[in-house]
Design a protein around this motif. Sequence first.
Motif, PDB file in Angstrom:
ATOM      1  N   PHE A  16      -1.762   7.388   5.945  1.00  0.00           N
ATOM      2  CA  PHE A  16      -0.294   7.355   5.989  1.00  0.00           C
ATOM      3  C   PHE A  16       0.331   8.558   5.284  1.00  0.00           C
ATOM      4  CE2 PHE A  16      -0.871   2.824   6.997  1.00  0.00           C
ATOM      5  CZ  PHE A  16       0.134   2.632   7.929  1.00  0.00           C
ATOM      6  N   THR A  17      -0.143   8.835   4.073  1.00  0.00           N
ATOM      7  CA  THR A  17       0.515   9.885   3.287  1.00  0.00           C
ATOM      8  C   THR A  17       0.273  11.290   3.827  1.00  0.00           C
ATOM      9  OG1 THR A  17      -1.351   9.930   1.721  1.00  0.00           O
ATOM     10  CG2 THR A  17       0.523   8.508   1.168  1.00  0.00           C
ATOM     11  N   GLU A  18      -0.772  11.461   4.663  1.00  0.00           N
ATOM     12  CA  GLU A  18      -1.033  12.781   5.233  1.00  0.00           C
ATOM     13  C   GLU A  18      -0.128  13.089   6.426  1.00  0.00           C
ATOM     14  OE1 GLU A  18      -5.061  12.793   6.640  1.00  0.00           O
ATOM     15  OE2 GLU A  18      -4.601  11.584   8.420  1.00  0.00           O
ATOM     16  N   LEU A  19       0.542  12.076   6.946  1.00  0.00           N
ATOM     17  CA  LEU A  19       1.419  12.299   8.098  1.00  0.00           C
ATOM     18  C   LEU A  19       2.532  13.277   7.728  1.00  0.00           C
ATOM     19  CD1 LEU A  19       1.727   8.642   9.436  1.00  0.00           C
ATOM     20  CD2 LEU A  19       0.677  10.564  10.651  1.00  0.00           C
ATOM     21  N   SER A  20       2.705  14.288   8.558  1.00  0.00           N
ATOM     22  CA  SER A  20       3.702  15.321   8.280  1.00  0.00           C
ATOM     23  C   SER A  20       4.469  15.676   9.544  1.00  0.00           C
ATOM     24  CB  SER A  20       3.009  16.578   7.738  1.00  0.00           C
ATOM     25  OG  SER A  20       3.897  17.669   7.719  1.00  0.00           O
ATOM     26  N   ARG A  21       5.738  15.972   9.382  1.00  0.00           N
ATOM     27  CA  ARG A  21       6.553  16.393  10.520  1.00  0.00           C
ATOM     28  C   ARG A  21       6.192  17.810  10.984  1.00  0.00           C
ATOM     29  NH1 ARG A  21      11.491  13.552  11.769  1.00  0.00           N
ATOM     30  NH2 ARG A  21      11.525  11.559  10.659  1.00  0.00           N
ATOM     31  N   ASP A  22       5.294  18.443  10.254  1.00  0.00           N
ATOM     32  CA  ASP A  22       4.858  19.787  10.630  1.00  0.00           C
ATOM     33  C   ASP A  22       3.819  19.768  11.750  1.00  0.00           C
ATOM     34  OD1 ASP A  22       6.528  20.888   8.744  1.00  0.00           O
ATOM     35  OD2 ASP A  22       4.990  20.938   7.182  1.00  0.00           O
ATOM     36  N   THR A  23       3.276  18.602  12.069  1.00  0.00           N
ATOM     37  CA  THR A  23       2.330  18.486  13.176  1.00  0.00           C
ATOM     38  C   THR A  23       2.975  17.652  14.284  1.00  0.00           C
ATOM     39  OG1 THR A  23       1.286  16.418  12.434  1.00  0.00           O
ATOM     40  CG2 THR A  23       0.427  18.488  11.511  1.00  0.00           C
ATOM     41  N   LEU A  55       0.826  -1.200   0.000  1.00  0.00           N
ATOM     42  CA  LEU A  55       0.000   0.000   0.000  1.00  0.00           C
ATOM     43  C   LEU A  55       0.865   1.257   0.000  1.00  0.00           C
ATOM     44  CD1 LEU A  55      -3.106   0.532   0.180  1.00  0.00           C
ATOM     45  CD2 LEU A  55      -2.744   0.971   2.604  1.00  0.00           C
ATOM     46  N   VAL A  56       1.695   1.389   1.019  1.00  0.00           N
ATOM     47  CA  VAL A  56       2.583   2.549   1.132  1.00  0.00           C
ATOM     48  C   VAL A  56       3.946   2.084   1.639  1.00  0.00           C
ATOM     49  CG1 VAL A  56       0.766   4.251   1.557  1.00  0.00           C
ATOM     50  CG2 VAL A  56       1.802   3.045   3.493  1.00  0.00           C
ATOM     51  N   LEU A  96       9.213   7.759  15.143  1.00  0.00           N
ATOM     52  CA  LEU A  96       9.197   6.389  15.655  1.00  0.00           C
ATOM     53  C   LEU A  96       9.335   5.371  14.522  1.00  0.00           C
ATOM     54  CD1 LEU A  96       6.424   6.572  18.396  1.00  0.00           C
ATOM     55  CD2 LEU A  96       8.836   6.038  18.760  1.00  0.00           C
ATOM     56  N   GLN A  97       8.747   5.690  13.373  1.00  0.00           N
ATOM     57  CA  GLN A  97       8.812   4.784  12.224  1.00  0.00           C
ATOM     58  C   GLN A  97      10.070   5.019  11.376  1.00  0.00           C
ATOM     59  OE1 GLN A  97       6.549   2.300  11.759  1.00  0.00           O
ATOM     60  NE2 GLN A  97       5.646   2.965  13.688  1.00  0.00           N
ATOM     61  N   ARG A  98      10.915   5.968  11.820  1.00  0.00           N
ATOM     62  CA  ARG A  98      12.149   6.326  11.116  1.00  0.00           C
ATOM     63  C   ARG A  98      11.856   6.685   9.663  1.00  0.00           C
ATOM     64  NH1 ARG A  98      14.170   0.923  13.375  1.00  0.00           N
ATOM     65  NH2 ARG A  98      14.273   1.388  15.579  1.00  0.00           N
ATOM     66  N   ALA A  99      10.877   7.557   9.497  1.00  0.00           N
ATOM     67  CA  ALA A  99      10.421   7.942   8.164  1.00  0.00           C
ATOM     68  C   ALA A  99      10.423   9.453   7.990  1.00  0.00           C
ATOM     69  CB  ALA A  99       9.006   7.411   7.925  1.00  0.00           C
ATOM     70  N   THR A 100      10.734   9.886   6.779  1.00  0.00           N
ATOM     71  CA  THR A 100      10.576  11.294   6.413  1.00  0.00           C
ATOM     72  C   THR A 100       9.111  11.537   6.074  1.00  0.00           C
ATOM     73  OG1 THR A 100      12.815  11.363   5.523  1.00  0.00           O
ATOM     74  CG2 THR A 100      11.303  13.102   4.821  1.00  0.00           C
ATOM     75  N   ARG A 101       8.581  10.636   5.259  1.00  0.00           N
ATOM     76  CA  ARG A 101       7.156  10.650   4.908  1.00  0.00           C
ATOM     77  C   ARG A 101       6.820   9.318   4.260  1.00  0.00           C
ATOM     78  NH1 ARG A 101       5.923  12.565  -0.673  1.00  0.00           N
ATOM     79  NH2 ARG A 101       7.869  12.604  -1.845  1.00  0.00           N
TER      80      ARG A 101
END
Length: 286
Positions: free
Chosen positions: A243-250, A106-107, A259-264
């Motif tokens: 998933f794709t809406e997750l942003s480091r801006d929030t 999926l992502v 925690l997921q070691r992800a940029t996006r």
Amino acid sequence: MYLTSFLRRRALLLAGLLSLAAGVQAQQVFRVTAIPDESPTELARKAAPLMKHLEKRLGMKVEFVPVTDYAAAVEALVNKKVDLAWFGGFTFVQANNRSGGKVLPLVQREEDEKFRSVFVTTDPAIKTLADLKGKDVSFGSQSSTSGHLMPRSFLLQAGIDPDRDFKRVAYSGAHDATVAAVASGKVQAGALNISVWDKLVADKKVDTDKVRVFFTTPPYYDYNWSVHADMPAAQREKLTKAFTELSRDTAEGKEILELQRATRYVPSKVENYKGIEAAAKSAGLL
């Protein structure tokens, strides 16, 4: 007699309604699992905020279901015992094959488009892959992409056959366990996921004066969140957006992504994993 018949019909109707309600309630639990490539406590810690986020976006209870090994994660999604699974590239290929093409990625994290593995050692004499000949070397789980399959693939490309050239091949079961085996001297070297290595270093859980990286692999596609193809398209779209809406801006997005070691997160596709499938076949693992 009429009263008895009425009461019986009423009891049957009530039983039916209760059964229907129980069925609806049971369907409202969305189950998630992940390959156990780290300790159970670490997996649970990383999963908790993401499960809360998915609950809000899906509008139903989300439950994280731990499994004992990689094969159990594959079987859980193939048999629809869970709705969503975190796979490595190789476990995705296994699940896709096992299901006859019914498991879909999926992502994936943006990092998974160019993932790497590292080889670590405490032995100052080990400087290249060729120096591993005659040594005790640890991989992670046998079904791990970044802890076994791809490191083995790059060793074979370098003309080194682990089963023939190493003194002993060990399987630690998890990336952090591989580092522990190297640090304690149980093996002279080990291969693991670069993301876990970087996290261990950042958290000062490994002595880099003692344990060092001596080889980093070329990039390859790796982890993804997968679903069964029988999941309704509307729910797949809702999940993808979650998933794709997750942003480091929030604050929420920052916590989950760290925690997921992800940029996006970005959408994934089956074609991304054809290289891993080919590597698994050439290494005799598929």
